[in-house]
Scaffold this motif. Structure first.
Motif, PDB file in Angstrom:
ATOM      1  N   ARG A 110      -7.301  -3.845   0.495  1.00 52.77           N
ATOM      2  CA  ARG A 110      -8.759  -3.661   0.507  1.00 52.77           C
ATOM      3  C   ARG A 110      -9.138  -2.373   1.231  1.00 52.77           C
ATOM      4  N   ILE A 111      -8.471  -2.096   2.348  1.00 53.95           N
ATOM      5  CA  ILE A 111      -8.726  -0.836   3.065  1.00 53.95           C
ATOM      6  C   ILE A 111      -8.349   0.343   2.184  1.00 53.95           C
ATOM      7  N   TYR A 112      -7.208   0.233   1.520  1.00 52.76           N
ATOM      8  CA  TYR A 112      -6.678   1.291   0.648  1.00 52.76           C
ATOM      9  C   TYR A 112      -7.647   1.580  -0.499  1.00 52.76           C
ATOM     10  N   GLU A 113      -8.212   0.518  -1.072  1.00 49.29           N
ATOM     11  CA  GLU A 113      -9.109   0.670  -2.223  1.00 49.29           C
ATOM     12  C   GLU A 113     -10.485   1.198  -1.813  1.00 49.29           C
ATOM     13  N   LYS A 114     -10.974   0.811  -0.640  1.00 46.63           N
ATOM     14  CA  LYS A 114     -12.324   1.188  -0.221  1.00 46.63           C
ATOM     15  C   LYS A 114     -12.382   2.565   0.442  1.00 46.63           C
ATOM     16  N   THR A 115     -11.235   3.050   0.915  1.00 45.62           N
ATOM     17  CA  THR A 115     -11.228   4.363   1.570  1.00 45.62           C
ATOM     18  C   THR A 115     -10.337   5.317   0.770  1.00 45.62           C
ATOM     19  N   ASN A 116      -9.294   5.816   1.408  1.00 41.22           N
ATOM     20  CA  ASN A 116      -8.287   6.646   0.740  1.00 41.22           C
ATOM     21  C   ASN A 116      -6.988   6.526   1.524  1.00 41.22           C
ATOM     22  N   THR A 158       0.825  -1.216   0.000  1.00 40.79           N
ATOM     23  CA  THR A 158       0.000   0.000   0.000  1.00 40.79           C
ATOM     24  C   THR A 158       0.857   1.262   0.000  1.00 40.79           C
ATOM     25  N   THR A 196      -6.438   5.114   5.372  1.00 39.70           N
ATOM     26  CA  THR A 196      -5.701   3.842   5.455  1.00 39.70           C
ATOM     27  C   THR A 196      -4.536   3.957   6.418  1.00 39.70           C
TER      28      THR A 196
END
Length: 423
Positions: free
Chosen positions: A379-385, A248, A389
């Motif tokens: 997944r956190i990176y893709e779903k938030t910013n 990430t 993250t």
């Protein structure tokens, strides 16, 4: 008491000689391993004309075999003869590196060959780390083996640093077979050095090898079990967060940093430098105990917390990217955190695990703590910013730091009572 403590905190010349030879042997073995790993995907796609997906599957199977065998090989060493287990593994590894020179370019034949190679490597991994710890001959509440695990991390980083450069140069000049030939030579040297180490090790009067004295460790079981369970759980979270630097954080550099580049190319150099500084630090602070060990873990965790806290404050878009300097600071802090935490956690797991089953629990920690959980970070990176993250990562490390502080107080009290009993 002072003279007794001094004696406890040192190791003799034969122990130093044995450890040095083992570490040099491991350096050659890791260099051979990382040479093969660095060109494996390219070899499969170029020589066997495999699709990238199939080559990736091959790679995953090979690495999976190493991980699975590492889980159980330590137990095999506990129940039988650890020296012979590693001897078989290293001999098999050397033969298989040699066989790669002559194996036909057949997917099934190569797959079977690499499965056997993975088995041989798995036989070595956890058992060699047990040797690194056991050669310090710690007993009761002694804490002197951390330096060995830091040195162990250094030799692994040296292999990982130089192997890809050597492999690339050989491939460009002489082809893939030249890499297999050198890997065989390095593995052969490693095997010979291991045989020398095994003779020295067999002559040492080590507490861990005296099977009839295991009962003397009974009164330390509760504190060791508490430490082991705490560090296994802590290690999973810390490893998960710090490994995000490879994915990430790398994506963030690519997407939002001016002239984004791969900082990871410099990571091995920095790691070796910081590890050498860490070795000096542990040699200066001779009288280590569990309280001080966990303070070291706390310092490493704080470095990681600061790094991701800083990263969470950076404002960047596809248009307005940030400069490299603040990212370089974050990167250096993350490498410092890894340098402190990886060998220290490995050492704690070794030192606190049951004396009869050091190998088994090294295998468990190798599998659990070293497991790649990077996908959850993505997944956190893709779903938030990126900001959210990195904030989540920093909060996990903050919670880890708080738990370390609380646990350190608990261990300090327990350790003081045991020291009173010993006196």
């Amino acid at each position: 008491t002072k003279m007794k403590m001094t004696k406890q905190m040192t190791i003799n010349k034969n122990q130093i000689k044995g450890l040095s030879i083992l570490l040099i042997s491991r350096t050659f073995e890791r260099t051979a391993f990382y040479m093969i790993m660095s060109i494996l995907i390219l070899f499969l796609t170029k020589e066997l004309n495999l699709e990238t997906t199939k080559a990736g599957t091959f790679y995953s199977i090979f690495y999976g075999i190493i991980t699975i065998v590492s889980l159980f090989s330590g137990l095999l060493g506990d129940l039988t003869n650890r020296i012979k287990v590693v001897k078989i593994g290293m001999l098999l590894m050397t033969i298989l590196y040699f066989s790669l020179i002559f194996l036909p370019n057949s997917y099934l034949i190569l797959l079977n060959g690499f499965i056997l190679l993975g088995i041989s490597l798995g036989l070595n991994n956890t058992n060699i780390s047990v040797f690194v710890g056991s050669i310090f001959n710690e007993k009761n509440t002694q804490i002197i083996g951390l330096t060995g695990f830091i040195l162990y991390s250094i030799v692994i980083n040296i292999g990982a640093l130089f192997a890809p450069m050597i492999a690339t140069s050989l491939r460009d000049s002489f082809g893939f077979n030249s890499i297999f030939i050198l890997a065989f030579i390095l593995a052969g040297i490693s095997f010979v050095l291991y045989l020398i180490f095994s003779k020295i090790y067999s002559k040492l009067d080590l507490f861990i090898e005296r099977k009839n004295e295991f009962e003397t460790e009974k009164k330390y079981r509760n504190i060791n079990l508490a430490i082991f369970l705490f560090v296994i759980i802590l290690g999973i979270f810390i490893r998960f967060i710090l490994q995000q630097r490879e994915l990430t954080f790398t994506f963030y550099i690519r997407d939002f940093v001016v002239n984004g580049f791969n900082f990871n190319e410099n990571q091995k150099y920095l790691s070796i430098i910081f590890l050498l500084i860490f070795v000096v630090f542990t040699l200066i602070i001779r009288k280590l105990n569990w309280n001080k060990i966990f303070k070291i873990v706390l310092v490493g965790t704080i470095f990681g917390f600061i790094a991701y806290s800083l990263a969470s404050t950076f404002k960047a878009t596809d248009v307005e990217k940030i400069s490299q300097l603040p990212i370089q600071i974050v990167f250096i802090f993350l490498v410092i955190s890894e340098t402190i935490l990886y060998p220290t956690i490995s050492y704690i797991i070794y030192r606190s695990s049951p004396i009869k089953f050091k190998g088994l629990f090294q295998g468990i920690s190798y599998t659990i703590v070293s497991s790649q959980l990077l996908i959850f970070g993505i997944r956190i990176y893709e779903k938030t910013n990126p900001n959210i993250t990195f904030l989540i990562f920093s909060l996990i490390l903050l919670i880890s730091a708080i738990s370390i502080i609380i646990f350190t107080k608990f261990i300090k009290n327990k350790e003081s009572k045991l020291l009173e009993i010993d006196e």
